[in-house]
Design a protein around this motif. Sequence first.
Motif, PDB file in Angstrom:
ATOM      1  N   LYS A 169       0.925  -1.237  -0.116  1.00  0.00           N
ATOM      2  CA  LYS A 169       0.164   0.161   0.237  1.00  0.00           C
ATOM      3  C   LYS A 169       0.697   1.130  -0.362  1.00  0.00           C
ATOM      4  CE  LYS A 169      -3.928   2.099   2.640  1.00  0.00           C
ATOM      5  NZ  LYS A 169      -3.626   2.897   3.440  1.00  0.00           N
ATOM      6  N   ILE A 170       1.937   0.812   0.933  1.00  0.00           N
ATOM      7  CA  ILE A 170       2.717   2.273   0.948  1.00  0.00           C
ATOM      8  C   ILE A 170       3.643   2.909  -0.663  1.00  0.00           C
ATOM      9  CG2 ILE A 170       4.484   3.553   2.343  1.00  0.00           C
ATOM     10  CD1 ILE A 170       3.942   1.654   4.507  1.00  0.00           C
ATOM     11  N   PHE A 194       3.605   6.320  -5.041  1.00  0.00           N
ATOM     12  CA  PHE A 194       3.313   6.437  -7.078  1.00  0.00           C
ATOM     13  C   PHE A 194       2.252   7.401  -7.245  1.00  0.00           C
ATOM     14  CE2 PHE A 194       7.176   3.784  -6.725  1.00  0.00           C
ATOM     15  CZ  PHE A 194       8.151   4.459  -7.329  1.00  0.00           C
ATOM     16  N   GLY A 195       1.084   7.031  -6.299  1.00  0.00           N
ATOM     17  CA  GLY A 195       0.264   7.816  -6.797  1.00  0.00           C
ATOM     18  C   GLY A 195      -0.260   6.925  -7.697  1.00  0.00           C
ATOM     19  N   PHE A 196      -0.697   5.090  -7.196  1.00  0.00           N
ATOM     20  CA  PHE A 196      -1.222   4.395  -7.971  1.00  0.00           C
ATOM     21  C   PHE A 196      -2.640   3.733  -7.616  1.00  0.00           C
ATOM     22  CE2 PHE A 196       2.929   2.227 -10.146  1.00  0.00           C
ATOM     23  CZ  PHE A 196       3.296   3.502 -10.958  1.00  0.00           C
ATOM     24  N   GLU A 197      -3.162   3.380  -8.245  1.00  0.00           N
ATOM     25  CA  GLU A 197      -5.229   3.420  -7.481  1.00  0.00           C
ATOM     26  C   GLU A 197      -5.423   2.360  -8.324  1.00  0.00           C
ATOM     27  OE1 GLU A 197      -7.572   7.013  -8.028  1.00  0.00           O
ATOM     28  OE2 GLU A 197      -5.636   7.793  -7.111  1.00  0.00           O
ATOM     29  N   ARG A 241      -3.020   1.034 -14.714  1.00  0.00           N
ATOM     30  CA  ARG A 241      -2.822   0.089 -15.422  1.00  0.00           C
ATOM     31  C   ARG A 241      -1.329  -0.510 -14.539  1.00  0.00           C
ATOM     32  NH1 ARG A 241       1.745  -1.347 -19.212  1.00  0.00           N
ATOM     33  NH2 ARG A 241       1.957   0.586 -19.675  1.00  0.00           N
ATOM     34  N   GLY A 242      -1.528  -1.724 -14.624  1.00  0.00           N
ATOM     35  CA  GLY A 242      -0.376  -3.026 -14.324  1.00  0.00           C
ATOM     36  C   GLY A 242       1.011  -3.253 -15.204  1.00  0.00           C
ATOM     37  N   LEU A 243       1.745  -3.969 -15.226  1.00  0.00           N
ATOM     38  CA  LEU A 243       3.032  -4.968 -15.661  1.00  0.00           C
ATOM     39  C   LEU A 243       2.053  -5.883 -15.387  1.00  0.00           C
ATOM     40  CD1 LEU A 243       5.868  -3.022 -16.145  1.00  0.00           C
ATOM     41  CD2 LEU A 243       4.876  -3.035 -17.545  1.00  0.00           C
ATOM     42  N   MET A 303       1.447  -3.756  -8.776  1.00  0.00           N
ATOM     43  CA  MET A 303       0.188  -3.484  -9.063  1.00  0.00           C
ATOM     44  C   MET A 303      -0.932  -4.308  -9.482  1.00  0.00           C
ATOM     45  SD  MET A 303      -1.755  -0.463  -9.002  1.00  0.00           S
ATOM     46  CE  MET A 303      -3.279  -0.577  -9.227  1.00  0.00           C
ATOM     47  N   THR A 304      -0.304  -5.645 -10.374  1.00  0.00           N
ATOM     48  CA  THR A 304      -0.723  -6.878 -10.440  1.00  0.00           C
ATOM     49  C   THR A 304      -1.193  -7.649  -9.195  1.00  0.00           C
ATOM     50  OG1 THR A 304       1.165  -8.139 -11.615  1.00  0.00           O
ATOM     51  CG2 THR A 304      -0.180  -6.245 -13.392  1.00  0.00           C
TER      52      THR A 304
END
Length: 173
Positions: free
Chosen positions: A82-83, A88-91, A95-97, A170-171
């Motif tokens: 989460k941190i 990086f401001g990802f929500e 888009r993840g890799l 993210m994935t």
Amino acid sequence: GVVFYHPKRDVSVAVHGDDFTFSGLEEDLFWIRDLMSTWFEVKVRGILGGDERDVKEIVILGRVVRWTKNGIEYEADPKHRKIILEYFGFESGTRGLSCNGDTEDREEEWEKEELVREEATEFRGLAARFNFLALDSPDLQFVIKPACRDMAKPTRGSWKKIKKCARYLMTRE
């Protein structure tokens, strides 16, 4: 950390600093708790197990350990993921890799510029969080390794690498 074993009681203990994690039968766990209470101030956070009064989930050294009907599961503490993603401001819509590797090893000229002290410190902190998560995730070990090689002298390219690691994260849930 250190691991000890009491052969007569069949009790194992892993010691890390002032954290003690025991494995054994309930009566033996109570015995060692009572014995240790004569030497130290003891705080028992719970007994993980299948009985109704046992806890089903506990955090041990930054890992969430769960008792399930299929056995024991563990995962790195989700707060680290989460941190990193928040940094990086990802929500959820980001888009993840899906791939944990890199197809290109080519570095652009701008990527060779060294980070200033504050940025380098932030980079190292994020890389350390990834390293902690990677202890339990071989796929993260592979993806964070190139960024960690840059910890001594992080560059703009190092940021690019760690951001890619975050996109891969993210994935993963």
